[in-house]
Design a protein around this motif. Structure first.
Motif, PDB file in Angstrom:
ATOM      1  N   VAL A 208      15.218 -19.963   0.325  1.00 51.34           N
ATOM      2  CA  VAL A 208      14.805 -18.592   0.584  1.00 51.34           C
ATOM      3  C   VAL A 208      15.788 -17.923   1.536  1.00 51.34           C
ATOM      4  CG1 VAL A 208      12.979 -17.129   1.521  1.00 51.34           C
ATOM      5  CG2 VAL A 208      12.386 -19.180   0.256  1.00 51.34           C
ATOM      6  N   SER A 209      16.304 -16.782   1.135  1.00 55.12           N
ATOM      7  CA  SER A 209      17.116 -15.982   2.055  1.00 55.12           C
ATOM      8  C   SER A 209      16.183 -15.107   2.869  1.00 55.12           C
ATOM      9  CB  SER A 209      18.109 -15.120   1.273  1.00 55.12           C
ATOM     10  OG  SER A 209      17.409 -14.157   0.489  1.00 55.12           O
ATOM     11  N   LYS A 210      16.723 -14.298   3.720  1.00 55.82           N
ATOM     12  CA  LYS A 210      15.891 -13.420   4.546  1.00 55.82           C
ATOM     13  C   LYS A 210      15.208 -12.383   3.662  1.00 55.82           C
ATOM     14  CE  LYS A 210      18.711 -13.906   8.702  1.00 55.82           C
ATOM     15  NZ  LYS A 210      19.540 -13.200   9.710  1.00 55.82           N
ATOM     16  N   THR A 211      13.994 -12.022   4.051  1.00 56.94           N
ATOM     17  CA  THR A 211      13.241 -11.039   3.276  1.00 56.94           C
ATOM     18  C   THR A 211      13.766  -9.640   3.539  1.00 56.94           C
ATOM     19  OG1 THR A 211      11.600 -10.926   5.046  1.00 56.94           O
ATOM     20  CG2 THR A 211      11.155 -12.434   3.249  1.00 56.94           C
ATOM     21  N   SER A 212      13.648  -8.778   2.535  1.00 62.22           N
ATOM     22  CA  SER A 212      14.034  -7.381   2.684  1.00 62.22           C
ATOM     23  C   SER A 212      12.777  -6.546   2.895  1.00 62.22           C
ATOM     24  CB  SER A 212      14.816  -6.904   1.458  1.00 62.22           C
ATOM     25  OG  SER A 212      13.940  -6.749   0.355  1.00 62.22           O
ATOM     26  N   GLN A 213      12.903  -5.229   2.795  1.00 62.61           N
ATOM     27  CA  GLN A 213      11.779  -4.361   3.134  1.00 62.61           C
ATOM     28  C   GLN A 213      10.824  -4.121   1.975  1.00 62.61           C
ATOM     29  OE1 GLN A 213      12.713  -0.773   5.268  1.00 62.61           O
ATOM     30  NE2 GLN A 213      14.615  -1.616   6.069  1.00 62.61           N
ATOM     31  N   HIS A 214      11.177  -4.538   0.767  1.00 66.30           N
ATOM     32  CA  HIS A 214      10.340  -4.230  -0.390  1.00 66.30           C
ATOM     33  C   HIS A 214       9.323  -5.345  -0.665  1.00 66.30           C
ATOM     34  CE1 HIS A 214      13.789  -1.469  -1.240  1.00 66.30           C
ATOM     35  NE2 HIS A 214      12.769  -0.676  -1.509  1.00 66.30           N
ATOM     36  N   LEU A 215       8.185  -4.905  -1.144  1.00 67.12           N
ATOM     37  CA  LEU A 215       7.084  -5.824  -1.435  1.00 67.12           C
ATOM     38  C   LEU A 215       6.459  -5.371  -2.747  1.00 67.12           C
ATOM     39  CD1 LEU A 215       5.574  -8.203   0.038  1.00 67.12           C
ATOM     40  CD2 LEU A 215       3.976  -6.482   0.862  1.00 67.12           C
ATOM     41  N   ASP A 216       6.493  -6.230  -3.763  1.00 68.38           N
ATOM     42  CA  ASP A 216       5.854  -5.919  -5.039  1.00 68.38           C
ATOM     43  C   ASP A 216       4.410  -6.387  -4.997  1.00 68.38           C
ATOM     44  OD1 ASP A 216       8.144  -4.818  -5.941  1.00 68.38           O
ATOM     45  OD2 ASP A 216       8.518  -6.248  -7.564  1.00 68.38           O
ATOM     46  N   VAL A 217       3.499  -5.492  -5.330  1.00 71.13           N
ATOM     47  CA  VAL A 217       2.067  -5.778  -5.245  1.00 71.13           C
ATOM     48  C   VAL A 217       1.425  -5.506  -6.597  1.00 71.13           C
ATOM     49  CG1 VAL A 217      -0.087  -5.267  -4.043  1.00 71.13           C
ATOM     50  CG2 VAL A 217       2.091  -5.016  -2.846  1.00 71.13           C
ATOM     51  N   GLU A 218       0.594  -6.420  -7.042  1.00 67.71           N
ATOM     52  CA  GLU A 218      -0.285  -6.183  -8.184  1.00 67.71           C
ATOM     53  C   GLU A 218      -1.712  -6.303  -7.666  1.00 67.71           C
ATOM     54  OE1 GLU A 218      -1.366  -7.771 -12.695  1.00 67.71           O
ATOM     55  OE2 GLU A 218       0.413  -8.540 -11.646  1.00 67.71           O
ATOM     56  N   ALA A 219      -2.468  -5.218  -7.767  1.00 65.63           N
ATOM     57  CA  ALA A 219      -3.782  -5.201  -7.124  1.00 65.63           C
ATOM     58  C   ALA A 219      -4.682  -4.159  -7.774  1.00 65.63           C
ATOM     59  CB  ALA A 219      -3.623  -4.894  -5.637  1.00 65.63           C
ATOM     60  N   TRP A 220      -5.953  -4.216  -7.375  1.00 66.26           N
ATOM     61  CA  TRP A 220      -6.903  -3.178  -7.766  1.00 66.26           C
ATOM     62  C   TRP A 220      -6.680  -1.962  -6.872  1.00 66.26           C
ATOM     63  CZ3 TRP A 220      -9.284  -3.502 -12.187  1.00 66.26           C
ATOM     64  CH2 TRP A 220      -9.585  -4.770 -12.724  1.00 66.26           C
ATOM     65  N   THR A 221      -6.711  -0.797  -7.467  1.00 64.26           N
ATOM     66  CA  THR A 221      -6.528   0.437  -6.711  1.00 64.26           C
ATOM     67  C   THR A 221      -7.677   1.402  -6.969  1.00 64.26           C
ATOM     68  OG1 THR A 221      -5.243   1.540  -8.458  1.00 64.26           O
ATOM     69  CG2 THR A 221      -4.015   0.220  -6.854  1.00 64.26           C
ATOM     70  N   ILE A 222      -7.910   2.272  -6.028  1.00 62.88           N
ATOM     71  CA  ILE A 222      -8.862   3.372  -6.201  1.00 62.88           C
ATOM     72  C   ILE A 222      -8.140   4.659  -5.834  1.00 62.88           C
ATOM     73  CG2 ILE A 222     -10.855   1.915  -5.641  1.00 62.88           C
ATOM     74  CD1 ILE A 222     -10.925   3.313  -2.887  1.00 62.88           C
ATOM     75  N   GLN A 223      -8.716   5.776  -6.198  1.00 57.63           N
ATOM     76  CA  GLN A 223      -8.173   7.071  -5.825  1.00 57.63           C
ATOM     77  C   GLN A 223      -9.147   7.802  -4.914  1.00 57.63           C
ATOM     78  OE1 GLN A 223      -7.071   9.081  -9.554  1.00 57.63           O
ATOM     79  NE2 GLN A 223      -4.943   8.478  -9.180  1.00 57.63           N
ATOM     80  N   ILE A 224      -8.577   8.501  -3.953  1.00 62.12           N
ATOM     81  CA  ILE A 224      -9.405   9.246  -3.001  1.00 62.12           C
ATOM     82  C   ILE A 224      -8.839  10.652  -2.832  1.00 62.12           C
ATOM     83  CG2 ILE A 224     -10.080   7.183  -1.683  1.00 62.12           C
ATOM     84  CD1 ILE A 224      -8.027   8.129   0.480  1.00 62.12           C
ATOM     85  N   LEU A 225      -9.703  11.541  -2.380  1.00 59.49           N
ATOM     86  CA  LEU A 225      -9.289  12.827  -1.855  1.00 59.49           C
ATOM     87  C   LEU A 225      -9.398  12.754  -0.339  1.00 59.49           C
ATOM     88  CD1 LEU A 225     -11.147  15.251  -4.309  1.00 59.49           C
ATOM     89  CD2 LEU A 225      -8.736  14.592  -4.356  1.00 59.49           C
ATOM     90  N   ILE A 226      -8.632  13.551   0.349  1.00 57.76           N
ATOM     91  CA  ILE A 226      -8.673  13.567   1.810  1.00 57.76           C
ATOM     92  C   ILE A 226      -9.179  14.926   2.272  1.00 57.76           C
ATOM     93  CG2 ILE A 226      -7.317  13.419   3.943  1.00 57.76           C
ATOM     94  CD1 ILE A 226      -5.482  11.447   2.529  1.00 57.76           C
ATOM     95  N   VAL A 227     -10.211  14.903   3.072  1.00 56.86           N
ATOM     96  CA  VAL A 227     -10.792  16.123   3.637  1.00 56.86           C
ATOM     97  C   VAL A 227     -10.763  15.990   5.153  1.00 56.86           C
ATOM     98  CG1 VAL A 227     -12.250  16.522   1.631  1.00 56.86           C
ATOM     99  CG2 VAL A 227     -13.126  15.174   3.542  1.00 56.86           C
ATOM    100  N   SER A 228     -10.936  17.102   5.827  1.00 58.89           N
ATOM    101  CA  SER A 228     -10.929  17.062   7.291  1.00 58.89           C
ATOM    102  C   SER A 228     -12.101  17.841   7.830  1.00 58.89           C
ATOM    103  CB  SER A 228      -9.614  17.635   7.840  1.00 58.89           C
ATOM    104  OG  SER A 228      -9.457  18.975   7.446  1.00 58.89           O
ATOM    105  N   SER A 229     -12.483  17.512   9.047  1.00 60.36           N
ATOM    106  CA  SER A 229     -13.560  18.229   9.714  1.00 60.36           C
ATOM    107  C   SER A 229     -13.095  19.639  10.016  1.00 60.36           C
ATOM    108  CB  SER A 229     -13.963  17.510  10.996  1.00 60.36           C
ATOM    109  OG  SER A 229     -12.842  17.389  11.847  1.00 60.36           O
ATOM    110  N   SER A 230     -14.030  20.550  10.211  1.00 60.45           N
ATOM    111  CA  SER A 230     -13.677  21.938  10.508  1.00 60.45           C
ATOM    112  C   SER A 230     -12.939  22.022  11.824  1.00 60.45           C
ATOM    113  CB  SER A 230     -14.942  22.796  10.564  1.00 60.45           C
ATOM    114  OG  SER A 230     -15.831  22.288  11.544  1.00 60.45           O
TER     115      SER A 230
END
Length: 610
Positions: free
Chosen positions: A462-484
């Motif tokens: 193994v050489s040194k790790t770089s900054q990239h990470l491949d992920v296979e996973a379950w995902t969900i989608q969200i909306l982002i709201v804020s308080s008044s």
């Protein structure tokens, strides 16, 4: 209350009949800053040991007293104040304080290490480079190092380790080699001198060289000499510039004995006792019958036994370290390498990928069953990925700027302090989040976690790790709201109003369930919502993908998710959502609910994190 120089004050606090702790807390705060008033001798000989004061000189250190503290530790704390791993000796150079030369460390020699505030690095390299032919130090040394050499000689020792001269500063290979073994260097030291006074090396060690200590208040009352025990040295150290430095965290942690110089007095702390120069401490009485440690009724030292006595979780060390300051942000990982190395050498090793730990199942590590750990990860391959995913469940105390050269999915990629980490105590090790990782290496190839750490039995190169990470996973989608928006200060400019709004706003993740209803949970942002408000606009106008990392123990599959934003070279982490805190609305009448992720709309995806 203004502090008056050279004056000791005896404060009387009125006792209250209630159970209020205000008087005790007030007196404790006052005594931390002023100290106690004690006689330096008792009028009559006492059968029982007493704690009394000690008169100290501003311009002189009682080295015989320090020797007695060290002698008591070396004689009595044989099992607890010892080197963690004596099978390997750090390959280091030392300053011979008698010849003022840097030499190769003699075998099995006793040496003193130095921990201090480096200050701004001098542009002229000749001021910290040793003569390559003779090994002689430069003629003009920083005051703190000159004073440290005096202390070493006064304690009848010979060798001193100081990073400035014992590491070849213009040799990157030598610098990196020593950065990775800081745990060995400080743990193998007979003692560590800590310069907790001043903000740079020119301040020196008060009482040793030309700089005097702040005089100790004293009074003679009818032939009885009373002295102040001076401000609490632990409090002085905690408020010092030295304590703010990130590098000193592992230096103090791995040291067995610490000799700390403040502006008022010398403070000694080993892994089992602590002593003040201004107090005559009855060490025998303060110790247990076997003299191995202080009694439990005596308050703890600052460093709680160092690394050897009580091993805090790696995530706790990372959290405390993240609160420290760095002169060079590129050193964020280097300043922890000694701690990472020590955890990797455990009988149940804890590895890390760019600072993100892979903590094993606590049920297994509690019994130190290394064989059982490997058996579990071979039988259930998903558990290793799930362990790393739990390491990704960190969050910042507040949004922070990005740190160049480090990935967004690691805490090292953000110049901010961490919150308390979600660890095995709170996250389930039994639920399979269905996540898989492939780590990018510097040579362009990829490796699974099992290949990276050899759990499959055929460990790859193994050489040194770089900054990239491949992920296979379950995902969900969200909306982002804020308080008044809260009320904005009258008379503010438009830019000031924008700043106030961004600082006060609370963001929430809005997730839709299978039945069409919605739930809300706090969004803990990593990315700062500044930059002309463009990011804030995108937060509200976009739909955001989230990677399911883990589940809470306390609830039925309540998920913890990483919120990501697509970029040209891969997705970037922008925050974390813990659905353990979840509501059906975000109005004042909000009602808490328990969320099961099986009620969420999920999609299986492959994502590259950067």
């Amino acid at each position: 209350m203004p502090k008056i120089e050279n004056t000791a004050v005896l404060g009387l606090v009125k006792a209250e009949k209630s159970n209020s702790q205000k008087p005790q807390l007030l007196s404790h705060e006052i005594l931390k800053q002023w100290g106690y008033i004690c006689p330096i001798a008792l009028p009559t000989r006492s059968v029982h040991p007493r704690v009394i004061g000690r008169s100290i000189e501003p311009d002189a250190i009682d080295y015989e007293l320090i020797k007695s503290w060290v002698r008591f530790c070396t004689n009595c704390h044989v099992k607890t104040c010892r080197i963690l791993d004596d099978s390997c000796t750090p390959p280091c150079r030392l300053i011979d304080c008698s010849t003022r030369k840097v030499v190769e460390a003699p075998k099995n020699c006793q040496y003193v290490a130095m921990s201090y505030v480096w200050g701004i690095k001098e542009k002229d390299a000749r001021n910290y480079l040793v003569c390559t032919e003779t090994g002689l130090l430069p003629k003009h040394l920083p005051t703190v190092i000159e004073d440290a050499m005096t202390v070493v000689r006064s304690l009848d020792l010979q060798y001193l380790w100081v990073d400035r001269y014992c590491i070849i500063q213009n040799d990157d290979t030598d610098v990196l080699k020593h950065m990775g073994i800081m745990d060995l260097i400080y743990n193998h030291a007979h003692m560590t001198i800590i310069a907790a006074a001043g903000s740079d090396p020119s301040f020196g060690l008060p009482g040793v060289g030309s700089r005097s200590r702040i005089p100790q208040p004293c009074a003679n009352v009818k032939g009885h000499v009373l002295v102040s025990t001076l401000p609490d040295p632990q409090d002085m150290v905690k408020r010092s510039k030295w304590m703010e430095r990130a590098w000193v965290y592992q230096e103090a942690l791995f040291s067995i004995r610490r000799l700390i110089f403040t502006e008022h007095q010398v403070y000694f702390e080993c892994n089992n006792m602590h002593c003040h120069e201004s107090i005559q401490t009855p060490l025998e009485a303060f110790h247990t019958n076997d003299r191995r440690r202080y009694r439990t009724c005596i308050r703890h030292g600052m460093f709680r036994g160092g690394f050897g006595k009580r091993c805090w979780p790696l995530t706790s060390h990372i959290q405390k370290y993240s609160e420290k300051a760095l002169t060079y942000q590129s050193d964020i990982l280097r300043g922890m390498l000694g701690i990472f190395r020590a955890f990797e050498k455990f009988s149940y090793p804890i590895h890390h990928i760019l600072g993100v730990p892979i903590e094993f199942d606590m049920d297994l590590t509690y019994w130190k069953q290394q064989g059982a750990i490997y058996k579990q990860y071979r039988a259930y391959p998903w558990k290793l990925s799930a362990s790393f995913a739990r390491g990704l469940c960190w969050s910042l105390q507040s949004p922070a700027p990005r740190r160049d050269g480090f990935p967004s999915w690691s805490w090292t990629g953000w110049a901010g302090s961490l919150r308390e980490w979600l660890t095995f105590e709170k996250l389930s090790a039994q639920e399979n989040p269905g996540i898989e990782f492939r780590v990018a290496l510097e040579d362009g190839s990829f490796a699974t976690l099992h290949e990276l750490y050899g759990f499959t039995g055929s460990k790859v190169a193994v050489s040194k790790t770089s900054q990239h990470l491949d992920v296979e996973a379950w995902t969900i989608q969200i909306l982002i709201v804020s308080s008044s928006y809260p009320e904005i200060s009258q008379g503010s400019t438009e830019s000031e109003k924008l700043t106030q709004q961004e600082g006060m706003r609370e963001f929430y993740a809005k997730a839709e369930l299978n039945d069409g209803t919605s739930v809300y949970s706090p969004l803990i942002l990593s990315k700062q919502p500044g930059g002309g408000n463009d990011f804030v606009t995108r937060l509200h106008d976009s739909t955001w993908d989230c990677i399911v990392l883990s589940y809470r123990k306390q609830a039925s599959r309540s998920p913890v998710v990483m919120v990501i934003e697509d970029q040209e070279d891969g997705a970037e982490r922008i925050g974390l959502v813990d659905f353990w805190t979840c509501w059906s609305d975000i109005n004042e009448s909000r009602s808490s609910i328990v969320l099961d992720d099986r009620k969420l709309l999920k999609t299986r995806r492959k994502i590259r994190l950067s």
